[in-house]
Design a protein around this motif. Structure first.
Motif, PDB file in Angstrom:
ATOM      1  N   ILE A   1      22.460  57.625  53.007  1.00 43.23           N
ATOM      2  CA  ILE A   1      23.459  56.973  53.850  1.00 43.23           C
ATOM      3  C   ILE A   1      24.153  55.895  53.018  1.00 43.23           C
ATOM      4  O   ILE A   1      23.493  55.077  52.385  1.00 43.23           O
ATOM      5  CB  ILE A   1      22.789  56.372  55.096  1.00 43.23           C
TER       6      ILE A   1
ATOM      7  N   GLU B   1      26.786  50.995  56.402  1.00 38.91           N
ATOM      8  CA  GLU B   1      26.105  50.494  57.589  1.00 38.91           C
ATOM      9  C   GLU B   1      26.627  51.182  58.846  1.00 38.91           C
ATOM     10  O   GLU B   1      25.885  51.404  59.806  1.00 38.91           O
ATOM     11  CB  GLU B   1      26.273  48.978  57.703  1.00 38.91           C
TER      12      GLU B   1
ATOM     13  N   GLU C   1      27.611  54.316  59.092  1.00 39.48           N
ATOM     14  CA  GLU C   1      26.942  55.615  59.240  1.00 39.48           C
ATOM     15  C   GLU C   1      25.509  55.425  59.714  1.00 39.48           C
ATOM     16  O   GLU C   1      25.006  56.172  60.566  1.00 39.48           O
ATOM     17  CB  GLU C   1      26.951  56.401  57.924  1.00 39.48           C
ATOM     18  N   ARG C   2      24.826  54.421  59.179  1.00 42.80           N
ATOM     19  CA  ARG C   2      23.451  54.143  59.596  1.00 42.80           C
ATOM     20  C   ARG C   2      23.386  53.885  61.111  1.00 42.80           C
ATOM     21  O   ARG C   2      22.530  54.409  61.810  1.00 42.80           O
ATOM     22  CB  ARG C   2      22.899  52.938  58.829  1.00 42.80           C
ATOM     23  N   GLN C   3      24.345  53.111  61.594  1.00 41.94           N
ATOM     24  CA  GLN C   3      24.376  52.801  63.026  1.00 41.94           C
ATOM     25  C   GLN C   3      24.666  54.058  63.847  1.00 41.94           C
ATOM     26  O   GLN C   3      24.089  54.250  64.931  1.00 41.94           O
ATOM     27  CB  GLN C   3      25.433  51.738  63.317  1.00 41.94           C
TER      28      GLN C   3
ATOM     29  N   TRP D   1      23.829  57.145  63.088  1.00 45.07           N
ATOM     30  CA  TRP D   1      22.584  57.917  63.135  1.00 45.07           C
ATOM     31  C   TRP D   1      21.609  57.298  64.127  1.00 45.07           C
ATOM     32  O   TRP D   1      20.999  57.997  64.943  1.00 45.07           O
ATOM     33  CB  TRP D   1      21.944  57.963  61.745  1.00 45.07           C
ATOM     34  N   GLN D   2      21.449  55.993  64.083  1.00 47.66           N
ATOM     35  CA  GLN D   2      20.497  55.349  64.984  1.00 47.66           C
ATOM     36  C   GLN D   2      20.935  55.484  66.438  1.00 47.66           C
ATOM     37  O   GLN D   2      20.096  55.676  67.327  1.00 47.66           O
ATOM     38  CB  GLN D   2      20.313  53.884  64.591  1.00 47.66           C
TER      39      GLN D   2
ATOM     40  N   LEU E   1      15.347  55.355  59.059  1.00 45.71           N
ATOM     41  CA  LEU E   1      16.111  55.163  60.287  1.00 45.71           C
ATOM     42  C   LEU E   1      15.169  54.996  61.482  1.00 45.71           C
ATOM     43  O   LEU E   1      15.365  54.117  62.326  1.00 45.71           O
ATOM     44  CB  LEU E   1      17.046  56.354  60.522  1.00 45.71           C
TER      45      LEU E   1
END
Length: 257
Positions: free
Chosen positions: A30, A33, A35-37, A39-40, A68
């Motif tokens: 990832i 940030e 993209e991370r959010q 996914w989460q 994640l």
């Protein structure tokens, strides 16, 4: 090659050879940030907050999904058959101070204790399965009653208009838009793909049917991965980003009743 060398062995060795560059590719690691959010938020939508519940990340690779889940408060085990992947996963966890358990194991035959997990998550694993029906029964057995499996996958095989556009671009310009891989590795990938169960592409409806046969209920197919794909596309060429956005990609959530 030894007659005892199986397709599963070849799959393991192929991904071990990919370990060194795995995190350099969009869709594996990832890179933002946002993209991370995204996914989460997908995980929260289908699994809810971790709250100390146990989660198994199957075919965990270098631990991207494991991290994640850890960030959402799950107690995470990452399982992968490749020692090379797990070496990188453990180093990454150590550098981040994450308490994630990583173990060597075959995602189709985990040897984990039955009814020991609240949640199982897989990303881009199902399309590589040799025997998905047996694998899904195994995963069902690992979940506690009421536990959930979340599968993020897609049909990466079927031809599309965008794929044809990419091939035309490559033919006209003499440039390739695919990640560079040695010819031998590319040939191995193609040979593996011809032999796996979903050699014609892992379509959501067929995956859902196999989950139902394995005993899962409340099966929901979610095609709304736009936020993830939009963030990934920022790190890709226009055509590759368009390909990702138009492929048959999905998340499937199912419950052990």
């Amino acid at each position: 090659m030894s007659s005892n060398y199986t397709l599963r062995d070849e799959i393991r060795d192929y991904w071990s050879a990919r370990a060194a560059t795995f995190d350099q590719q969009v869709g594996h690691e990832i890179f933002s940030e946002a993209e991370r959010q995204a996914w989460q938020d997908l995980f929260l939508r289908h699994l809810g907050p971790g709250e100390g519940r146990s989660a198994l990340d199957l075919a965990s690779g270098t631990g991207v999904i494991s991290h994640l889940l850890d960030g959402l408060g799950f107690k995470v085990t990452g399982l992968d058959w490749s020692d090379a992947m797990l070496t990188r996963a453990r180093a990454k966890a150590a550098s981040r101070g994450a308490r994630i358990r990583f173990v060597v194991g075959d995602a189709e035959r985990t040897l984990e204790k039955p009814e020991s997990y609240d949640v199982i998550v897989t990303r881009h694993l199902v399309w590589t399965l040799v025997d998905p029906e047996a694998a899904f029964k195994e995963w069902h057995s690992l979940l506690k009653p009421g536990g959930k499996v979340l599968i993020v996958d897609g049909d990466f095989v079927s031809d599309t208009l965008v794929k044809r556009m990419i091939r035309l671009f490559e033919r006209v310009t003499g440039r390739t838009m695919a990640p560079h891989r040695p010819d031998a590795m590319r040939e191995t990938h193609e040979r593996i793909l011809r032999q796996v169960y979903f050699s014609k592409g892992a379509r959501a409806a067929e995956v859902a049917d196999l989950l139902r046969k394995a005993g899962f209920a409340d099966i929901a197919v979610d095609h709304d991965l736009k936020r993830i794909h939009r963030e990934q596309a920022k790190h890709m060429s226009m055509l590759k980003g368009l390909e990702r956005a138009t492929q048959h990609r999905y998340a499937i959530a199912a419950t052990k009743s």
